[in-house]
Design an enzyme around this catalytic site. Structure first.
Site, PDB file in Angstrom:
ATOM      1  N   HIS A 256      47.593  36.036  40.509  1.00 19.60           N
ATOM      2  CA  HIS A 256      48.886  36.377  39.900  1.00 19.60           C
ATOM      3  C   HIS A 256      49.841  36.841  40.985  1.00 19.60           C
ATOM      4  O   HIS A 256      49.449  36.998  42.136  1.00 19.60           O
ATOM      5  CB  HIS A 256      48.729  37.407  38.777  1.00 19.60           C
ATOM      6  CG  HIS A 256      48.280  38.768  39.205  1.00 19.60           C
ATOM      7  ND1 HIS A 256      47.038  39.019  39.761  1.00 19.60           N
ATOM      8  CD2 HIS A 256      48.901  39.979  39.153  1.00 19.60           C
ATOM      9  CE1 HIS A 256      46.924  40.311  40.013  1.00 19.60           C
ATOM     10  NE2 HIS A 256      48.041  40.910  39.665  1.00 19.60           N
TER      11      HIS A 256
ATOM     12  N   ASP B 292      43.382  41.089  38.477  1.00 25.02           N
ATOM     13  CA  ASP B 292      43.547  42.379  37.787  1.00 25.02           C
ATOM     14  C   ASP B 292      43.335  42.239  36.285  1.00 25.02           C
ATOM     15  O   ASP B 292      43.923  42.974  35.497  1.00 25.02           O
ATOM     16  CB  ASP B 292      44.957  42.942  38.041  1.00 25.02           C
ATOM     17  CG  ASP B 292      45.140  43.418  39.470  1.00 25.02           C
ATOM     18  OD1 ASP B 292      44.148  43.476  40.222  1.00 25.02           O
ATOM     19  OD2 ASP B 292      46.282  43.741  39.834  1.00 25.02           O
TER      20      ASP B 292
ATOM     21  N   HIS C 208      51.631  39.590  41.770  1.00 24.49           N
ATOM     22  CA  HIS C 208      51.878  40.936  42.301  1.00 24.49           C
ATOM     23  C   HIS C 208      51.672  40.981  43.820  1.00 24.49           C
ATOM     24  O   HIS C 208      50.789  40.311  44.355  1.00 24.49           O
ATOM     25  CB  HIS C 208      50.976  41.964  41.604  1.00 24.49           C
ATOM     26  CG  HIS C 208      51.435  42.294  40.210  1.00 24.49           C
ATOM     27  ND1 HIS C 208      50.594  42.814  39.249  1.00 24.49           N
ATOM     28  CD2 HIS C 208      52.656  42.165  39.625  1.00 24.49           C
ATOM     29  CE1 HIS C 208      51.286  43.003  38.125  1.00 24.49           C
ATOM     30  NE2 HIS C 208      52.524  42.603  38.323  1.00 24.49           N
TER      31      HIS C 208
ATOM     32  N   HIS D  62      40.248  45.353  42.658  1.00 22.83           N
ATOM     33  CA  HIS D  62      40.456  46.772  42.991  1.00 22.83           C
ATOM     34  C   HIS D  62      39.171  47.577  42.819  1.00 22.83           C
ATOM     35  O   HIS D  62      38.348  47.264  41.962  1.00 22.83           O
ATOM     36  CB  HIS D  62      41.523  47.405  42.091  1.00 22.83           C
ATOM     37  CG  HIS D  62      42.911  46.914  42.338  1.00 22.83           C
ATOM     38  ND1 HIS D  62      43.756  47.481  43.250  1.00 22.83           N
ATOM     39  CD2 HIS D  62      43.590  45.881  41.777  1.00 22.83           C
ATOM     40  CE1 HIS D  62      44.919  46.832  43.239  1.00 22.83           C
ATOM     41  NE2 HIS D  62      44.844  45.854  42.355  1.00 22.83           N
TER      42      HIS D  62
ATOM     43  N   HIS E  11      47.674  41.183  31.783  1.00 21.54           N
ATOM     44  CA  HIS E  11      48.197  41.994  32.898  1.00 21.54           C
ATOM     45  C   HIS E  11      49.557  41.427  33.309  1.00 21.54           C
ATOM     46  O   HIS E  11      50.528  42.152  33.450  1.00 21.54           O
ATOM     47  CB  HIS E  11      47.184  41.957  34.040  1.00 21.54           C
ATOM     48  CG  HIS E  11      47.610  42.702  35.269  1.00 21.54           C
ATOM     49  ND1 HIS E  11      47.761  44.065  35.305  1.00 21.54           N
ATOM     50  CD2 HIS E  11      47.900  42.261  36.525  1.00 21.54           C
ATOM     51  CE1 HIS E  11      48.142  44.431  36.528  1.00 21.54           C
ATOM     52  NE2 HIS E  11      48.237  43.355  37.283  1.00 21.54           N
TER      53      HIS E  11
ATOM     54  N   ASP F  66      50.350  42.951  45.875  1.00 19.46           N
ATOM     55  CA  ASP F  66      49.046  43.296  46.453  1.00 19.46           C
ATOM     56  C   ASP F  66      48.028  42.165  46.254  1.00 19.46           C
ATOM     57  O   ASP F  66      46.828  42.339  46.520  1.00 19.46           O
ATOM     58  CB  ASP F  66      48.513  44.620  45.879  1.00 19.46           C
ATOM     59  CG  ASP F  66      48.306  44.587  44.374  1.00 19.46           C
ATOM     60  OD1 ASP F  66      49.172  44.019  43.671  1.00 19.46           O
ATOM     61  OD2 ASP F  66      47.288  45.109  43.894  1.00 19.46           O
ATOM     62  N   HIS F  67      48.500  40.988  45.831  1.00 15.40           N
ATOM     63  CA  HIS F  67      47.630  39.809  45.694  1.00 15.40           C
ATOM     64  C   HIS F  67      48.158  38.599  46.466  1.00 15.40           C
ATOM     65  O   HIS F  67      47.428  37.638  46.690  1.00 15.40           O
ATOM     66  CB  HIS F  67      47.434  39.459  44.207  1.00 15.40           C
ATOM     67  CG  HIS F  67      46.791  40.582  43.454  1.00 15.40           C
ATOM     68  ND1 HIS F  67      45.468  40.570  43.087  1.00 15.40           N
ATOM     69  CD2 HIS F  67      47.267  41.797  43.078  1.00 15.40           C
ATOM     70  CE1 HIS F  67      45.168  41.716  42.483  1.00 15.40           C
ATOM     71  NE2 HIS F  67      46.241  42.486  42.473  1.00 15.40           N
TER      72      HIS F  67
HETATM   73 FE    FE Z   1      46.527  44.485  41.823  1.00 16.23          FE
HETATM   74 ZN    ZN Z   2      48.360  43.118  39.470  1.00 16.94          ZN
END
Ligand code: FE
Ligand code: ZN
Length: 266
Positions: free
Chosen positions: A54, A144, A56, A182, A113, A58-59
């Protein structure tokens, strides 16, 4: 296929996949490029694919940096993330298949998410070569969506959508390894015990996870079987969770416990 887990940022994991026969590598959800580039250097393998779950940061934060060094790498993501994942080239929907080395993954569409979230399920294979025999089990990269003992927050989806997404993952074989993005396990289990306090598998898992974390070990990967036994977000149809939520209607159970988790401060 060997899988390397790289801890980055506060609590993210990046997964580097390596096919030792072809000596090629891929990466799942590169939060950043630096850690991945040094792992690739160590392996001496070129990066051929970036699998994003996805959009975001942090991905996908490492996409650009990785492409600078490996411009040939192909960037995969969900079709609905078409405008949100930098350099995306392949737009995946439910049931699509992707290849890496001798492995093939089925794509699951798992909104909740985010509205575009996908997961990659590398199916088990049986391998018979002169050097080695044996099964390689299924591997799920779920971003996530599903966490060890919990699930992602509902930023862009409804409880019913997330329940349906987790229901798809719940149907995978129990021994499927689950590579969550995570390290949230301890906090998740702490909350889980508030809604499923009599679950002895959960109590036992809390003891084990606490010991692992105190030794500095990762609790990822988990397995589908363990999540089915101990993760309240995979157990909306179990009496104990229904009692905690005060309803038996699946998406209401789910909404209730997701809401409680959002406000849970351990
Ligand atoms: Fe994340
Ligand atoms: Zn995420």
């Amino acid at each position: 296929m060997n899988i390397y887990r790289l801890p980055v940022l506060t609590d993210n994991y990046i997964f580097v996949l390596h096919d030792p026969d072809k000596n090629i590598a891929a990466v799942v959800d590169p939060a950043e490029s630096k850690a991945v580039l040094s792992k690739l250097e160590e392996l001496g393998a070129p990066l051929v694919a970036i699998f994003n779950t996805h959009h975001h940061s942090d991905h996908i934060g490492g996409n650009s940096g990785l492409l600078k060094r490996f411009p040939e790498a192909i960037v995969y993501g969900g079709e609905k993330d078409r405008d949100r994942i930098p350099h995306q080239q392949v737009f995946l929907k439910a049931g699509d298949r992707v290849k890496f080395g001798d492995r093939e993954a089925e794509v699951f569409f798992v909104p909740g998410h985010t509205y575009a979230h996908i997961a990659y399920y590398f199916e088990p294979i049986f391998k018979l070569t002169s050097e080695s025999t044996g099964d390689q089990g299924g591997e799920l990269f779920c971003g996530d969506t599903l966490f060890a003992g919990g699930c992602g927050r509902l930023f862009e989806g409804t409880p019913a959508e997330m329940l349906n997404s987790l229901d798809q993952l719940r149907q995978l074989p129990d021994d499927t390894r689950v590579w969550c993005a995570h390290e949230y396990t301890l906090g998740n289990l702490k909350f889980a015990l508030t809604v499923d306090s009599d679950n002895s598998d959960l109590q036992e898992r809390m003891v084990m996870a606490t010991a692992m974390r105190s030794r500095g070990e990762a609790t990822i990967p988990t397995t589908i079987g363990l999540e089915k036994r101990t993760n309240p977000f995979m157990r909306w149809d179990f009496p104990a969770i229904q009692r905690s939520a005060g309803t038996e209607i699946g998406d209401r159970v789910f909404a209730k416990i997701r809401g409680q988790k959002d406000n849970f401060s351990g």
